[in-house]
Design a protein around this motif. Structure first.
Motif, PDB file in Angstrom:
ATOM      1  N   VAL A   9     -25.123  79.280  26.881  1.00  0.00           N
ATOM      2  CA  VAL A   9     -23.819  78.736  27.228  1.00  0.00           C
ATOM      3  C   VAL A   9     -23.692  77.378  26.542  1.00  0.00           C
ATOM      4  O   VAL A   9     -24.700  76.684  26.329  1.00  0.00           O
ATOM      5  CB  VAL A   9     -23.665  78.597  28.767  1.00  0.00           C
ATOM      6  N   ALA A  10     -22.485  77.025  26.160  1.00  0.00           N
ATOM      7  CA  ALA A  10     -22.280  75.688  25.601  1.00  0.00           C
ATOM      8  C   ALA A  10     -22.755  74.665  26.621  1.00  0.00           C
ATOM      9  O   ALA A  10     -22.567  74.837  27.830  1.00  0.00           O
ATOM     10  CB  ALA A  10     -20.806  75.467  25.281  1.00  0.00           C
ATOM     11  N   PHE A  11     -23.400  73.594  26.142  1.00  0.00           N
ATOM     12  CA  PHE A  11     -23.856  72.576  27.082  1.00  0.00           C
ATOM     13  C   PHE A  11     -22.674  72.142  27.946  1.00  0.00           C
ATOM     14  O   PHE A  11     -21.578  71.889  27.425  1.00  0.00           O
ATOM     15  CB  PHE A  11     -24.435  71.372  26.346  1.00  0.00           C
ATOM     16  N   PRO A  12     -22.868  72.106  29.270  1.00  0.00           N
ATOM     17  CA  PRO A  12     -21.757  71.825  30.185  1.00  0.00           C
ATOM     18  C   PRO A  12     -20.894  70.640  29.751  1.00  0.00           C
ATOM     19  O   PRO A  12     -21.404  69.553  29.481  1.00  0.00           O
ATOM     20  CB  PRO A  12     -22.487  71.548  31.501  1.00  0.00           C
ATOM     21  N   GLY A  13     -19.606  70.903  29.663  1.00  0.00           N
ATOM     22  CA  GLY A  13     -18.649  69.870  29.288  1.00  0.00           C
ATOM     23  C   GLY A  13     -18.364  69.780  27.809  1.00  0.00           C
ATOM     24  O   GLY A  13     -17.540  68.963  27.381  1.00  0.00           O
ATOM     25  N   THR A  14     -19.025  70.627  26.971  1.00  0.00           N
ATOM     26  CA  THR A  14     -18.834  70.539  25.523  1.00  0.00           C
ATOM     27  C   THR A  14     -18.406  71.875  24.909  1.00  0.00           C
ATOM     28  O   THR A  14     -18.613  72.108  23.719  1.00  0.00           O
ATOM     29  CB  THR A  14     -20.123  70.067  24.815  1.00  0.00           C
ATOM     30  N   ALA A  15     -17.797  72.732  25.702  1.00  0.00           N
ATOM     31  CA  ALA A  15     -17.440  74.072  25.220  1.00  0.00           C
ATOM     32  C   ALA A  15     -16.495  74.035  24.028  1.00  0.00           C
ATOM     33  O   ALA A  15     -16.511  74.929  23.185  1.00  0.00           O
ATOM     34  CB  ALA A  15     -16.821  74.882  26.354  1.00  0.00           C
ATOM     35  N   LYS A  16     -15.665  73.001  23.921  1.00  0.00           N
ATOM     36  CA  LYS A  16     -14.681  72.925  22.840  1.00  0.00           C
ATOM     37  C   LYS A  16     -15.223  72.210  21.608  1.00  0.00           C
ATOM     38  O   LYS A  16     -14.538  72.142  20.584  1.00  0.00           O
ATOM     39  CB  LYS A  16     -13.417  72.209  23.335  1.00  0.00           C
ATOM     40  N   GLU A  17     -16.440  71.673  21.708  1.00  0.00           N
ATOM     41  CA  GLU A  17     -17.016  70.930  20.586  1.00  0.00           C
ATOM     42  C   GLU A  17     -18.186  71.697  19.968  1.00  0.00           C
ATOM     43  O   GLU A  17     -18.752  72.606  20.574  1.00  0.00           O
ATOM     44  CB  GLU A  17     -17.492  69.546  21.033  1.00  0.00           C
ATOM     45  N   PHE A  18     -18.531  71.280  18.780  1.00  0.00           N
ATOM     46  CA  PHE A  18     -19.632  71.906  18.048  1.00  0.00           C
ATOM     47  C   PHE A  18     -20.400  70.791  17.349  1.00  0.00           C
ATOM     48  O   PHE A  18     -19.914  70.197  16.387  1.00  0.00           O
ATOM     49  CB  PHE A  18     -19.049  72.895  17.026  1.00  0.00           C
ATOM     50  N   ILE A  19     -21.589  70.483  17.861  1.00  0.00           N
ATOM     51  CA  ILE A  19     -22.467  69.532  17.169  1.00  0.00           C
ATOM     52  C   ILE A  19     -23.206  70.315  16.094  1.00  0.00           C
ATOM     53  O   ILE A  19     -23.971  71.227  16.406  1.00  0.00           O
ATOM     54  CB  ILE A  19     -23.483  68.887  18.121  1.00  0.00           C
ATOM     55  N   TYR A  20     -22.979  69.972  14.831  1.00  0.00           N
ATOM     56  CA  TYR A  20     -23.540  70.794  13.769  1.00  0.00           C
ATOM     57  C   TYR A  20     -24.746  70.163  13.089  1.00  0.00           C
ATOM     58  O   TYR A  20     -24.891  68.944  12.993  1.00  0.00           O
ATOM     59  CB  TYR A  20     -22.476  71.151  12.726  1.00  0.00           C
TER      60      TYR A  20
END
Length: 428
Positions: free
Chosen positions: A294-305
């Motif tokens: 799951v995306a780290f909680p609170g960062t579903a709309k972001e993508f650390i690349y």
């Protein structure tokens, strides 16, 4: 860093280009290129084997110089030492802003021919492609696209702890960690060394401050953003994660922690999706019945690349120069990217490569990359050397390591971090 580059340039250019090795001697056998990297986990070694075999079929022998050490610090040190001794590799794993620093040395090879052959300008997203150039020419090739802000979890432990679904927010994560601990299981696997601590802090920082603040800190290196109430809050959250991470895991590797989650010994791990590849290596399919993502909680709309890339060095024979172009072409070819990234746990840099056969977490990663690119939610990872160059990255990691392994207060740690980064900036 520039003083190092000047010394290296003076010593290495002569050694690399004026070597006593003749083209006639080299032509007697297939050209051989050393490829320096830090991929030593099982899944990473399996992925690199794909490159070795593909290049062998093209008449080029690849020496896979894999050097252990989380985050590549040891590999980069050995690379510099070898260059000073005149041992010029074919390629080395260097990424992000640091590619520009290496460009200053004059040691890098122009691989425009490879980029043109595979049309990188068209097929590789600009956010990746731009890193690969120095003064308008390609000097590096991308091999993968990783997402940092993942939370991996063991489904059975969550169920036994009374948790129905994976956490979506910070309060939910804290509540779930408490439930897991109360049920008698290890809540969080991590905290093994400074690089791993920084990797865990990466999504925590993004969740706490959002993309704009994250970039102010880790890209712009703004001292007011570093020593700020937002950083203090982020550090408090790192401390909260630490409270649920066993001290016995200090000194352990990230893939050891991944195995704990895979085998039902720990509930959660905060780690980039190279963990995805390691789960597959352990015969546990992420997104399947045992392990979820799951995306780290609170960062579903972001993508650390994070983009693993390789810089190429000027060679002393036509055969080796031709071999380098073949290597760069192969790294960014659809066939290689499809196979390599499947094993590595990442996704291809080429957006035109199908993900048929990839697991659910990898498919989710590409979907979220495309959404984040459209909505300005892409941020470069600081912990993986994407957002800035070496000395400031080291200052961040050292600060986090000291904070995590001591009783330093979040306020004192934020202030010390800002000072360390300012000193590091002067080393450019």
């Amino acid at each position: 860093m520039k003083s190092m580059h000047k010394k290296m340039l003076a010593v290495c250019v002569g050694l690399a280009l004026g070597s006593g090795l003749s083209g006639t001697a080299m032509a007697a056998s297939a050209p051989s290129l050393s490829v320096i990297n830090w991929w030593t986990a099982g899944s990473e070694a399996k992925a690199m084997h794909v490159l070795v075999q593909m290049m062998k079929a093209k008449g080029v022998n690849i020496q896979n110089d894999a050097i252990a050490g989380g985050g590549g610090a040891q590999a980069r040190t050995i690379l510099k030492t070898r260059l000073m001794e005149g041992q010029i590799p074919g390629a080395a794993q260097i990424k992000g802003v640091e590619i520009q620093q290496w460009g200053h040395t004059g040691l890098l090879a122009n691989i425009d021919a490879a980029a043109q052959a595979e049309d990188w300008n068209k097929n590789v997203p600009a956010v990746i492609n731009d890193y690969m150039k120095y003064k308008g020419n390609y000097v590096a090739a991308p091999m993968d696209l990783h997402r940092l802000n993942w939370l991996w979890y063991n489904r059975a432990i969550l169920k036994k702890s009374g948790i129905a679904t994976a956490p979506q927010t910070w309060p939910e994560l804290m509540a779930d960690l408490a439930k897991v601990k109360a049920a008698g299981f290890t809540p969080m696997a991590g905290g093994g060394n400074g690089w791993m601590i920084a990797t865990e802090f990466d999504p925590i920082a993004l969740e706490t401050g959002g993309p704009t603040w994250y970039k102010d800190v880790f890209v712009k290196l703004n001292p007011k953003a570093i020593d700020s109430p937002t950083m203090v809050k982020a550090l408090e959250r790192l401390r909260a994660i630490e409270a649920y991470t066993p001290k016995s895991l200090a000194g352990r590797t990230w893939n050891f922690d991944t195995a704990l989650v895979a085998h039902g010994k720990a509930a959660f791990q905060i780690m980039g999706d190279w963990a995805n590849g390691q789960f597959e290596f352990l015969h546990v399919t992420p997104g399947g019945p045992q392990v979820g993502c799951v995306a780290f909680p609170g960062t579903a709309k972001e993508f650390i690349y994070n983009v693993d890339s390789f810089i190429f060095f000027r060679q002393n024979t036509p055969e080796k120069r031709a071999a380098e172009i073949k290597l760069a072409e192969t790294m960014v070819s659809p066939k290689f990217q499809l196979l390599f990234n499947k094993y590595k746990g990442s996704i291809p840099d080429l957006m035109n490569v199908s993900l048929n056969g990839y697991n659910a977490c990898q498919k989710k990663s590409r979907a979220q990359f495309l959404v984040a690119r459209k909505d300005n939610g892409l941020v470069p990872s600081f912990s993986q050397n994407m957002s800035t160059y070496g000395p400031p990255t080291g200052a961040f990691i050292d600060s986090l390591d000291k904070f995590y392994t001591s009783n330093e207060s979040p306020q004192a740690a934020a202030a010390a971090m800002a000072k360390r980064v300012e000193v590091a900036k002067s080393q450019d």
